[in-house]
Design a protein around this motif. Structure first.
Motif, short mmCIF file in Angstrom:
data_model
loop_
_atom_site.label_atom_id
_atom_site.label_comp_id
_atom_site.label_asym_id
_atom_site.label_seq_id
_atom_site.Cartn_x
_atom_site.Cartn_y
_atom_site.Cartn_z
N ARG A 193 12.79 3.51 -7.79
CA ARG A 193 12.59 2.13 -8.26
C ARG A 193 13.74 1.67 -9.16
O ARG A 193 14.19 0.53 -9.08
CB ARG A 193 11.28 2.01 -9.03
N ASP A 223 17.26 -8.46 -5.45
CA ASP A 223 17.95 -9.73 -5.68
C ASP A 223 19.39 -9.72 -5.16
O ASP A 223 20.11 -10.72 -5.29
CB ASP A 223 17.96 -10.06 -7.17
N GLU A 233 7.94 -6.00 -1.30
CA GLU A 233 7.29 -6.75 -2.37
C GLU A 233 5.99 -6.08 -2.80
O GLU A 233 5.67 -6.02 -3.99
CB GLU A 233 7.01 -8.19 -1.92
N GLN A 234 5.25 -5.56 -1.83
CA GLN A 234 3.98 -4.92 -2.15
C GLN A 234 4.19 -3.62 -2.92
O GLN A 234 3.43 -3.30 -3.84
CB GLN A 234 3.20 -4.64 -0.85
N MET A 276 6.81 -2.95 -4.88
CA MET A 276 7.30 -3.29 -6.21
C MET A 276 6.19 -3.86 -7.09
O MET A 276 6.22 -3.74 -8.31
CB MET A 276 8.46 -4.28 -6.10
N ALA A 277 5.22 -4.48 -6.47
CA ALA A 277 4.13 -5.09 -7.23
C ALA A 277 3.04 -4.09 -7.61
O ALA A 277 2.13 -4.41 -8.38
CB ALA A 277 3.51 -6.24 -6.43
N SER A 278 3.16 -2.87 -7.10
CA SER A 278 2.15 -1.85 -7.40
C SER A 278 2.07 -1.59 -8.90
O SER A 278 3.09 -1.47 -9.58
CB SER A 278 2.49 -0.55 -6.66
N LYS A 279 0.87 -1.49 -9.41
CA LYS A 279 0.67 -1.23 -10.84
C LYS A 279 0.90 0.24 -11.19
O LYS A 279 1.01 0.59 -12.36
CB LYS A 279 -0.75 -1.64 -11.25
N PRO A 293 3.21 4.34 -5.68
CA PRO A 293 2.38 3.35 -4.99
C PRO A 293 1.35 4.00 -4.08
O PRO A 293 1.66 4.95 -3.37
CB PRO A 293 3.40 2.52 -4.20
#
Length: 247
Positions: free
Chosen positions: A72, A79, A140-141, A143-146, A150
């Motif tokens: 990560r 970007d 995106e999913q 990176m959005a993992s809490k 993941p």
């Protein structure tokens, strides 16, 4: 400038161009390479685990938390934007000249620039699969993992990036398609790669045409075989080539 003019002339005269590229293709987009002085393998030398180990299959299985912390922090660049090289190749594909882009990169910048015939030897960060139920997840999913590691919301399995880790084989169909594309090219462009990672580096040996161009900042094992060598930033070079071609 003469070398750039020669490259532009060869592109104009060619009908079947194939590009073979590595990490140096994306450095001008802000994504570090691996083996240069500023690359990941140099800047991470003080880590308790070398990058080559952290990016191995066995390490991923044993220590997924440390793997994902590194992955990560160092491997994801959502970007990043395509540079002159990515854009010119996409435009040349639109014209029907570039038949394939063979890449060792996992960043998806060729597709972001508009290229469609992209053969990803080492996979892509944009594809991720649950190791349990095989459900697909986009970048995106992930990176959005809490959670640092993941997990699949359906079966709680670990979501693994569809990237080829050390100790894992390349996709054989992608490899064969890459061999065929390079073998049938009348102009081979090799850019941003040290040509030291095998078996990917061996693909250039399948080229049977008369003109091959090497665009790389540093010398490579392929230098003595290349018809033209340009040791400069590949994005800037391709920008200039594009202007000469009227783009």
């Amino acid at each position: 400038m003469q070398k750039i003019e020669t490259l532009a002339s060869w592109i104009e005269q060619s009908e079947t161009i194939v590009f073979f590229g590595g990490a140096g293709t994306s450095t001008e987009s802000g994504i570090p390479d691996f083996r240069s002085a500023a690359g990941l393998y140099q800047t991470e030398q003080h880590s308790p685990y070398p990058p080559e180990l952290m990016l191995s299959r066995s390490f991923f299985v044993k220590m997924p938390d440390i793997f994902f912390d590194f992955y990560r922090g160092k491997m994801l660049h959502p970007d990043a934007k395509p540079n002159g090289c990515h854009h010119l190749l996409a435009k040349l594909e639109e014209q029907g000249k570039v038949k394939a882009v063979v890449t060792q990169n996992i960043d998806g910048l060729h597709q972001k620039a508009g290229s469609k015939e992209v053969l990803e030897l080492h996979g892509s960060v944009h594809r991720n699969y649950c190791m349990g139920c095989k459900q697909f997840f986009g970048l995106e999913q992930v990176m959005a993992s809490k959670h640092l590691v993941p997990r699949c919301p359906y079966c709680q399995g670990i979501i693994k990036p569809d990237v080829v880790l050390y100790e894992e084989p390349l996709d054989q169909q992608v490899l064969i398609s890459s061999m065929d594309a390079i073998a049938n090219a009348d102009l081979l462009l090799v850019g941003g790669t040290s040509l030291t990672v095998h078996p990917a580096a061996e693909l250039v040996s399948y080229f049977e045409g008369e003109r091959s161009v090497l665009l790389n900042m540093d010398p490579t094992p392929y230098d003595r075989k290349a018809s033209l060598i340009i040791n400069d930033k590949i994005g800037e070079v391709m920008d200039q080539v594009g202007k000469l071609l009227g783009f």
